[in-house]
Scaffold this motif. Structure first.
Motif, short mmCIF file in Angstrom:
data_model
loop_
_atom_site.label_atom_id
_atom_site.label_comp_id
_atom_site.label_asym_id
_atom_site.label_seq_id
_atom_site.Cartn_x
_atom_site.Cartn_y
_atom_site.Cartn_z
N MET A 145 -5.08 2.52 -12.70
CA MET A 145 -4.66 1.97 -11.60
C MET A 145 -5.24 1.69 -10.38
SD MET A 145 -1.12 3.03 -9.45
CE MET A 145 -0.04 3.41 -10.93
N GLN A 146 -5.92 1.01 -9.96
CA GLN A 146 -6.59 0.76 -8.62
C GLN A 146 -6.45 1.45 -8.24
OE1 GLN A 146 -8.66 -3.43 -8.61
NE2 GLN A 146 -6.66 -3.76 -10.51
N HIS A 147 -6.98 2.29 -7.12
CA HIS A 147 -6.61 2.82 -5.73
C HIS A 147 -7.61 1.75 -4.54
CE1 HIS A 147 -6.84 5.51 -2.27
NE2 HIS A 147 -5.46 5.57 -2.36
N THR A 148 -6.57 1.92 -3.25
CA THR A 148 -6.98 1.26 -2.39
C THR A 148 -6.76 2.25 -1.01
OG1 THR A 148 -8.28 -0.42 -0.31
CG2 THR A 148 -6.00 -0.68 -1.22
N GLN A 149 -7.62 2.05 0.33
CA GLN A 149 -6.44 2.24 1.23
C GLN A 149 -5.65 1.63 1.82
OE1 GLN A 149 -10.25 3.76 3.62
NE2 GLN A 149 -10.11 5.73 3.42
N VAL A 150 -5.93 1.00 2.29
CA VAL A 150 -5.37 -0.71 2.80
C VAL A 150 -4.73 -1.42 1.98
CG1 VAL A 150 -4.50 -1.85 4.90
CG2 VAL A 150 -5.06 0.56 5.12
N LEU A 151 -3.81 -2.01 1.87
CA LEU A 151 -3.92 -3.02 0.93
C LEU A 151 -2.76 -4.55 1.81
CD1 LEU A 151 -3.70 -5.04 -1.36
CD2 LEU A 151 -1.22 -3.85 -2.13
N ARG A 155 5.31 4.32 4.47
CA ARG A 155 4.22 4.01 4.56
C ARG A 155 3.93 2.40 4.38
NH1 ARG A 155 -0.07 7.30 3.53
NH2 ARG A 155 0.62 9.12 3.18
N VAL A 156 4.47 1.14 4.28
CA VAL A 156 4.77 -0.29 4.60
C VAL A 156 5.09 -0.44 5.91
CG1 VAL A 156 5.67 -2.20 3.21
CG2 VAL A 156 5.69 -0.07 2.38
N PHE A 157 4.53 -1.48 6.49
CA PHE A 157 4.81 -2.21 7.08
C PHE A 157 5.11 -3.48 7.32
CE2 PHE A 157 2.25 1.75 8.58
CZ PHE A 157 3.11 2.28 9.49
N LEU A 158 5.33 -4.94 8.92
CA LEU A 158 5.60 -5.47 8.56
C LEU A 158 5.22 -6.55 9.76
CD1 LEU A 158 9.07 -6.22 7.46
CD2 LEU A 158 7.56 -6.29 5.82
N ASP A 187 6.38 9.72 -0.87
CA ASP A 187 5.24 10.13 0.32
C ASP A 187 4.19 10.06 0.64
OD1 ASP A 187 8.41 11.14 0.87
OD2 ASP A 187 7.90 13.04 0.54
N ASP A 188 3.33 9.89 -0.88
CA ASP A 188 1.93 9.84 -0.19
C ASP A 188 0.86 8.50 -0.95
OD1 ASP A 188 1.40 12.40 0.03
OD2 ASP A 188 2.43 12.90 -2.50
N ALA A 189 2.29 7.93 -1.59
CA ALA A 189 0.86 6.32 -1.98
C ALA A 189 2.22 4.89 -2.19
CB ALA A 189 0.02 6.32 -2.83
N VAL A 190 1.79 4.14 -1.90
CA VAL A 190 2.69 2.68 -2.22
C VAL A 190 1.93 1.79 -3.57
CG1 VAL A 190 3.60 0.96 -1.81
CG2 VAL A 190 2.97 2.56 -0.02
N THR A 191 2.84 2.10 -4.52
CA THR A 191 2.55 1.32 -5.94
C THR A 191 3.11 0.07 -5.56
OG1 THR A 191 2.39 3.06 -7.17
CG2 THR A 191 2.15 1.59 -8.53
N ALA A 209 -2.89 1.28 -6.42
CA ALA A 209 -2.30 2.00 -5.64
C ALA A 209 -2.95 1.96 -4.32
CB ALA A 209 -2.05 3.78 -6.11
N ALA A 210 -2.23 1.70 -3.19
CA ALA A 210 -2.13 2.32 -1.89
C ALA A 210 -2.00 2.92 -0.93
CB ALA A 210 -2.09 0.88 -0.96
N ASP A 211 -2.88 4.22 -0.26
CA ASP A 211 -1.96 4.67 1.36
C ASP A 211 -1.07 4.03 2.04
OD1 ASP A 211 -4.20 6.72 -0.34
OD2 ASP A 211 -5.39 6.10 1.14
N TRP A 212 -2.15 2.59 2.29
CA TRP A 212 -0.66 2.13 3.13
C TRP A 212 -0.95 0.68 2.62
CZ3 TRP A 212 1.71 5.24 6.54
CH2 TRP A 212 0.68 6.42 6.55
N LEU A 213 0.58 -0.04 2.76
CA LEU A 213 0.45 -2.23 2.81
C LEU A 213 1.40 -2.17 3.87
CD1 LEU A 213 1.26 -3.41 0.81
CD2 LEU A 213 3.28 -3.08 0.25
N VAL A 214 0.54 -3.61 3.93
CA VAL A 214 1.41 -4.04 5.04
C VAL A 214 1.19 -5.63 4.88
CG1 VAL A 214 0.47 -4.91 7.54
CG2 VAL A 214 -0.44 -3.29 6.97
N GLY A 215 2.62 -6.07 4.59
CA GLY A 215 3.68 -7.44 4.20
C GLY A 215 2.94 -8.52 5.88
#
Length: 548
Positions: free
Chosen positions: A1-7, A279-282, A135-139, A153-159
């Protein structure tokens, strides 16, 4: 699975601005978009003063200004008469006392070029289909350009994926509000229009609304109007003749020569009930939508990006505690709620049609036209320079005419020694907090407690002294090793008090503290923004705060 800090999901202006802001702090976000490229369809065009300031931070404002059409006045007309002329040239504390009209597609291309220079590209034809988090990541599950699926996999996700946000839907966040009954038409056209090119006109009569917005290019305008209906109530298919009919609502003699293409759409006034889930923002249209009254939408989304960007970057890089992200919701949700309500009231008033209240509306607008303070207030509101985070948690203190949470004014300071002018914002870094000290007295405002504060927060806090007084310290260009600037013309009058004043300026140019230079109170505010750095060695130079 690919990983990034922010998606980031969505490569419209909000997502692109967020990616550029993160990159300025050294965070390489991934940004995906379901479309094959930038959508050239007619969308937002107006960029207001506060947004131009943000674009200057992102180092693209000059290009936008070079390509765009300057607009100084927003003229509101009802019943075929001028009612209110909102003149943005009355704005004195910004480098951009105007609007700039430029097609949204061009703004996106400029931001994409900026990201490309930094090594960041938009991953096209990549659609977010599922969001899961712990609690630790967003997939995030995505449909790939090849027709398969992948997981990121991202540490944080922004929609940032628009009004029909998949991210918001996956989170189960309600989008509260209502749709309007009117359908709208947009088109870009060649128009023989007699009014000045620096004027945007928004008109209403008994048949509906018609807006005429100048675009770059000879005789090019954007038209936005409520769609006409036939006698039986059915919608009239847009055409050049139909657009010409709508143009008559302005009662200004104009002739449409040609139209590129027509787009029809429905409007709503809605807002997500919350902007964060774990860990997700809009941000942007995924968080709020409203009418085009005053051209607020794109500007509001970029404001979201600039608020969230520095906070998210600071947390990702370990410079700030995770609790800093808790401030995004209370700061931006209230701002958007006010904009949604303001644009709803404005559009509703303009669309009264045969309602008897339209006479009261016209009378009130006429009174406002003869009240300069009211006109100036409207200019600040439309320009979004008046947006403040007062009354939100962790924003204490008050200065002379400014309070913590306000945007730092950006007056033009003239330096007689170099015979050039400089904006206050340009004296401050955009990737760190700055303690701005102001004084009109001979005494240096940097006392021992502030020197110690600088020492403790070395590497996190920069400093600038703004003074009207000439002296040896200013001649050296520093006050106790803190960079100094001379304001003999008192252009920054709003920042001065009866004694020295202190302003803790955040990277987004909003004030985290405003008040007397009380080191203990300032440090409390600073501690809510940043994690205290390790103490420097005893040999470190006190007050070494870096360039401002």
């Amino acid at each position: 699975m690919q990983h990034t800090q922010v998606l980031i999901v969505g490569a419209g202006p909000t997502g692109l601005a967020l990616a550029a802001r993160l990159n300025r702090f050294g965070v390489m976000a991934r940004i995906i978009d379901k479309h094959a490229g930038v959508l050239e369809a007619t969308k937002s065009a107006a960029l207001h003063a506060r947004t131009l300031e943000h674009l200057r931070t992102l180092e693209v404002a000059d290009r936008v200004l070079a390509e765009g059409q300057r607009v100084d006045v927003l003229q509101l007309r009802t019943a075929h008469r001028d009612r209110i002329a909102v003149d943005f040239r009355t704005l004195r504390d910004t480098a951009y006392p105007h609007m700039t009209d430029i097609p949204q597609a061009r703004t996106e291309h400029i931001l994409i070029d900026r990201l490309a220079d930094a090594g960041v590209s938009v991953e096209r034809n990549t659609t977010c289909t599922r969001v899961e988090q712990t609690d630790d990541a967003v997939t995030v599950t995505v449909a790939t350009p090849e027709g398969g699926t992948d997981r990121i996999a991202a540490d944080w996700l922004v929609g940032c994926d628009g009004a029909h946000s998949t991210v918001r839907s996956q989170l189960g966040i309600a989008f509260a509000g209502d749709a309007y009954t009117d359908d709208w038409v947009l088109c870009d056209a060649i128009v023989d229009w007699p009014l000045p090119r620096n004027e945007m006109t928004f008109s209403a009569d008994a048949d509906g609304i018609c807006g005429v917005f100048p675009l770059p290019g000879e005789r090019r305008y954007r038209l936005a109007y409520t769609q006409n209906r036939a006698a039986d109530g059915t919608l009239v298919e847009p055409s050049l003749a139909d657009a010409q009919q709508a143009l008559r609502r302005a009662a200004v003699t104009g002739t449409i020569r040609s139209v590129d293409e027509f787009w029809t759409f429905r409007l709503a006034h809605k807002q997500a009930v919350r902007y964060r889930s774990g860990r997700v923002f809009l941000a942007g249209d995924a968080a709020h939508v409203h009418t085009p009254f005053g051209g607020q939408g794109l500007n509001l989304g970029i404001g979201d990006a600039m608020n969230l960007g520095w906070k998210l970057a600071s947390v990702v890089t370990g410079r700030s505690p995770g609790s800093l992200l808790d401030t995004y919701q209370p700061e931006r949700h209230r701002i958007a709620r006010d904009v949604v309500a303001f644009t709803h009231r404005g559009a509703t008033a303009m669309l009264l049609r045969d309602d008897a209240r339209r006479h009261l509306r016209d009378a009130v607008m006429t009174l406002l036209q003869h009240a300069p303070p009211a006109q100036h207030g409207l200019a600040r509101r439309f320009s979004q320079l008046g947006h403040s985070y007062r009354r939100t948690p962790r924003i204490p203190g008050r200065g002379s005419s400014l309070a913590a949470g306000d945007r730092l004014p950006d007056p033009l300071l003239f330096d007689g020694l170099t015979n050039r002018s400089v904006r206050l914002h340009d004296l401050l870094p955009s990737d760190a907090c700055t303690l701005l000290l102001t004084t009109t007295a001979d005494a240096d405002p940097v006392d021992a407690s502030l020197t110690e504060l600088y020492r403790r927060w070395h590497g996190v806090l920069t400093g600038t002294v703004l003074t009207t007084r000439w002296g040896p310290a200013v001649r050296r260009g520093t006050v106790d090793a803190v960079p100094a600037a001379l304001d003999r013309g008192r252009q920054a009058a709003r920042l001065y008090g009866r004694g020295p004043m202190a302003y803790l300026v955040r990277p987004d140019r909003h004030l985290a503290y405003a008040g007397p230079p009380d080191a203990a109170r300032i440090e409390d505010c600073l501690g809510s923004i940043h994690t205290a750095p390790a103490r420097p060695s005893s040999g470190a130079a006190a007050g070494t705060v870096g360039p401002a």
